[in-house]
Design an enzyme around this catalytic site. Structure first.
Site, mmCIF file in Angstrom:
data_model
loop_
_atom_site.group_PDB
_atom_site.id
_atom_site.type_symbol
_atom_site.label_atom_id
_atom_site.label_comp_id
_atom_site.label_asym_id
_atom_site.label_seq_id
_atom_site.Cartn_x
_atom_site.Cartn_y
_atom_site.Cartn_z
ATOM 1 C CE LYS A 1 7.417 0.238 5.595
ATOM 2 N NZ LYS A 1 7.732 -0.726 6.647
ATOM 3 N N GLY B 1 0.808 -1.216 0.000
ATOM 4 C CA GLY B 1 0.000 0.000 0.000
ATOM 5 C C GLY B 1 0.839 1.263 0.000
ATOM 6 N NE ARG B 2 3.609 1.838 5.132
ATOM 7 C CZ ARG B 2 3.935 2.217 6.338
ATOM 8 N NH1 ARG B 2 4.282 3.465 6.565
ATOM 9 N NH2 ARG B 2 3.916 1.368 7.325
ATOM 10 N NE ARG C 1 10.716 -2.512 2.593
ATOM 11 C CZ ARG C 1 9.692 -3.026 3.274
ATOM 12 N NH1 ARG C 1 9.699 -3.021 4.594
ATOM 13 N NH2 ARG C 1 8.649 -3.553 2.648
ATOM 14 C CG ASP D 1 6.819 -5.667 5.911
ATOM 15 O OD1 ASP D 1 7.690 -5.457 5.055
ATOM 16 O OD2 ASP D 1 5.618 -5.776 5.632
ATOM 17 C CG ASP E 1 0.405 -8.799 6.707
ATOM 18 O OD1 ASP E 1 -0.092 -9.428 7.651
ATOM 19 O OD2 ASP E 1 0.636 -7.575 6.757
ATOM 20 N NE ARG F 1 5.341 -8.765 1.615
ATOM 21 C CZ ARG F 1 5.717 -7.827 2.439
ATOM 22 N NH1 ARG F 1 5.195 -7.775 3.649
ATOM 23 N NH2 ARG F 1 6.573 -6.905 2.076
ATOM 24 N N GLY G 1 -0.113 6.229 1.667
ATOM 25 C CA GLY G 1 1.003 5.753 0.844
ATOM 26 C C GLY G 1 2.364 6.205 1.345
#
Ligand code: AMP
Ligand code: MG
Length: 578
Positions: free
Chosen positions: A184, A163-164, A254, A341, A331, A261, A197
């Site tokens: 990210k 989403g971002r 990243r 994450d 996720d 995932r 976002g």
């Protein structure tokens, strides 16, 4: 006797049960020349003898996501609006450039040079800044946002997705390793739901620093190549208490071997897209598990057993350094079992199995002592995904594989903690010795990192005489326990079983596995506070220090990084807000 049983039992409960997987060897810091790179294209197109080269201009640097684009259906809708996406793995979508000035405030020389083959001088160029801030894409590369779902806090959350984040390309380096680059905080995508976002500076600094720190602790993780800050306003209610504040948008570049995932597969199984599920699964196996034969009837089981074993390994490694991820949703669990994450993570300070780094996690679902069993929960969810592709015999075998997880965890945990105590070989009572020590730490709230570290630094004579010098503050804390001297007696007896060992050797061994510096919350917070005032020196300082967590460093000592956390940091909190 009762006390012993209690100690062992409470720890059995706490630690659940893993096994080791091979870690990527650290790549050495080579210096190499660009010319040589292009002259020698043997193995994988990139011969090994060009270890000595770096690319100095981004004009010659190519990223590609053709593998994904050729392999999978891409979302046919190209407009960028929030929607439910079906029958594809990715949506093609461009990052949204910031409106304001952007600045590169930190980068990892090692990632640039050893993963991306870039000379660090490239980081000074405007081209680089544009690419890593989402202002421009690398020519020829179509950015993608990944569609995935997930179980969040135990409950199926439906479609989540990038989403971002934008996958801006994959790069195959001179070692023939393929790395996926992801921004990210780079703007909205079809998966943004109600989000803006963006990622704020504070959480981006934390992810940048921690993912690199975790790598240098020897734990599989995504890496961070760069950190860019903008002046764009981003509003966040950091503690969800009705106090939104204006913060600044930032972007981290990243890199990971893969960003798939458990949730990548889950969404396909839940929405009954079984052909696509099989396709993605086969791709993941062929690409990232090359020793698994996907055409073999037991190929999926073989894959599953490796994920089970590598998850157990990762959970044990986290535990060995007191790392709590904070949000172990499916996720956020990589199919390659790397740490991904980074959000409200924390390194445990005073030893506490109930340590919950995330203040939004009211029930303590993701407390440090639960991580191993959450690993099991997530593997069960993975198995549910595989089930439609397995026959009844395979399903049975898969359950047996899953049943092996506790032992895999337990064995790996014991192996790591044996090494932390400097024990050689394997003795029957080792687990009791470990759990006894942890129980003493729990009772006395001794500092996890420094107790192990100081045990690595103190001489056996000092320990035996219970002569603990003042600078060994964490050992002094644990030593107040009534049973400490009993533990020391057991420990010294056990050390005597170490074949052909010396105390110098023991200490040398232990200081190589017990870090002196981890990214404590107060250290990250202090760097964030300065960064918010446009002083990024502490971000860069921490980054440097945490590249050598096992070595005593004068400046880190002066900064108090191996001391008790300062009193101002006692009530620091971290939330999911990022
Ligand atoms: P996280 O908690 O960062 O793992 O994110 C969980 C989900 O929420 C993922 O699908 C993210 O892409 C999405 N998400 C988190 N923050 C934002 C944001 N500010 N804008 C859009 N999506 C977001
Ligand atoms: Mg996530």
């Amino acid at each position: 006797m009762k006390y012993w049983l209690l100690v062992v039992f409470s720890w059995m409960l706490l630690i659940g049960y893993a096994e080791c997987c091979q870690m990527d060897p650290l790549l050495g810091p080579d210096v190499f020349s660009y010319k040589h790179f292009y002259m020698n294209k043997s193995n994988n197109g990139l011969g090994y003898c060009e270890r000595r080269m770096k690319i100095t201009s981004l004009d010659r640097w190519r990223l590609s996501l053709d593998v994904f684009i050729d392999m999978f259906p891409i979302d046919p809708i190209r407009e960028n609006y929030v929607r439910r996406v079906r029958h594809c793995i990715f949506s093609a979508v461009y990052p949204t450039p910031f409106k304001s000035r952007v600045r590169l405030v930190a980068f990892s020389q090692e990632v640039l040079e050893n993963i991306l083959d870039l000379h660090s001088s490239v980081a000074e160029t405007d081209d680089f800044l544009q690419i890593v801030s989402g202002g421009r894409t690398v020519p020829g590369s179509l950015p993608l946002a990944h569609r995935y779902g997930g179980h969040q806090f135990g409950i199926w959350a439906g479609q989540l997705g990038d989403g971002r984040a934008h996958l801006i390309g994959a790069y195959t380096n001179r070692y023939g390793d393929r790395w996926e680059l992801q921004l990210k905080g780079s703007g909205k995508t079809p998966y943004s739901r109600n989000g803006d976002g963006r990622a704020v500076l504070r959480s981006s600094v934390r992810e940048f620093l921690c993912s690199e720190a975790v790598h240098y602790l020897g734990i599989p993780t995504s890496r961070a190549a760069s950190l860019v800050v903008s002046d764009d306003e981003v509003w966040r209610d950091q503690f969800y208490n009705g106090n939104p504040k204006k913060e600044r948008g930032a972007v981290v570049l990243r890199v990971a071997k893969s960003w798939f995932r458990i949730g990548s597969l889950e969404i396909l199984a839940v929405s009954q897209e079984l052909d696509l599920l099989r396709k993605l699964l086969d791709f993941v196996i062929q690409e990232y598990f090359p020793s698994v034969d996907v055409s073999d009837s037991y190929g999926y089981l073989d894959f599953f057993s490796r994920v089970v074993s590598q998850t157990a390994n990762l959970m044990a490694l986290w535990m060995s350094v007191g790392f709590a991820h904070g949000v172990c949703n499916t996720d956020n669990f990589s199919l390659l079992s790397i740490t991904i994450d980074y959000g409200p993570f924390g390194f445990m300070e005073s030893y506490d199995p109930d340590f919950v780094p995330n203040i939004s996690d009211d029930e303590g679902r993701y407390k440090i002592g639960n991580q191993a069993s959450i690993g099991m929960f997530n593997l069960k969810k993975l198995l549910q995904v595989l089930n439609p592709l397995l026959n009844s015999r395979e399903k049975q075998l898969a359950l047996q594989i899953l049943d092996g997880y506790p032992d895999l965890y337990y064995n790996r945990f014991a192996e790591l903690f044996r090494a932390k105590l400097g024990l050689l070989g394997d003795s029957e009572d080792d687990v009791s010795l470990i759990t006894f020590f942890l129980k003493l730490m729990e009772d006395t709230k001794a500092d996890f990192t420094m107790t192990f570290r100081q045990l690595s630094e103190i001489t056996q004579d000092q320990l035996m005489n219970l002569h603990i010098p003042q600078e060994f503050w964490a050992l002094q804390d644990i030593a107040v326990h009534t049973f400490f001297s009993d533990w020391v007696t057991m420990y010294i007896l056990r050390l005597q079983k170490n074949a052909s060992d010396s105390d110098t050797e023991r200490r040398r061994r232990m200081t190589r596995v017990n870090p002196r510096y981890v990214l404590r919350n107060w250290m990250a917070e202090s760097a964030v506070r300065k960064a918010e005032m446009n002083d990024f020196s502490e971000v860069r300082f921490l980054q440097q220090v945490l590249q050598r967590p096992f070595q005593v460093q004068k400046k880190a000592e002066e900064a108090g990084f191996s001391l008790q956390p300062p009193s101002w940091a006692r009530n620091l909190k971290v939330s999911c807000s990022s």
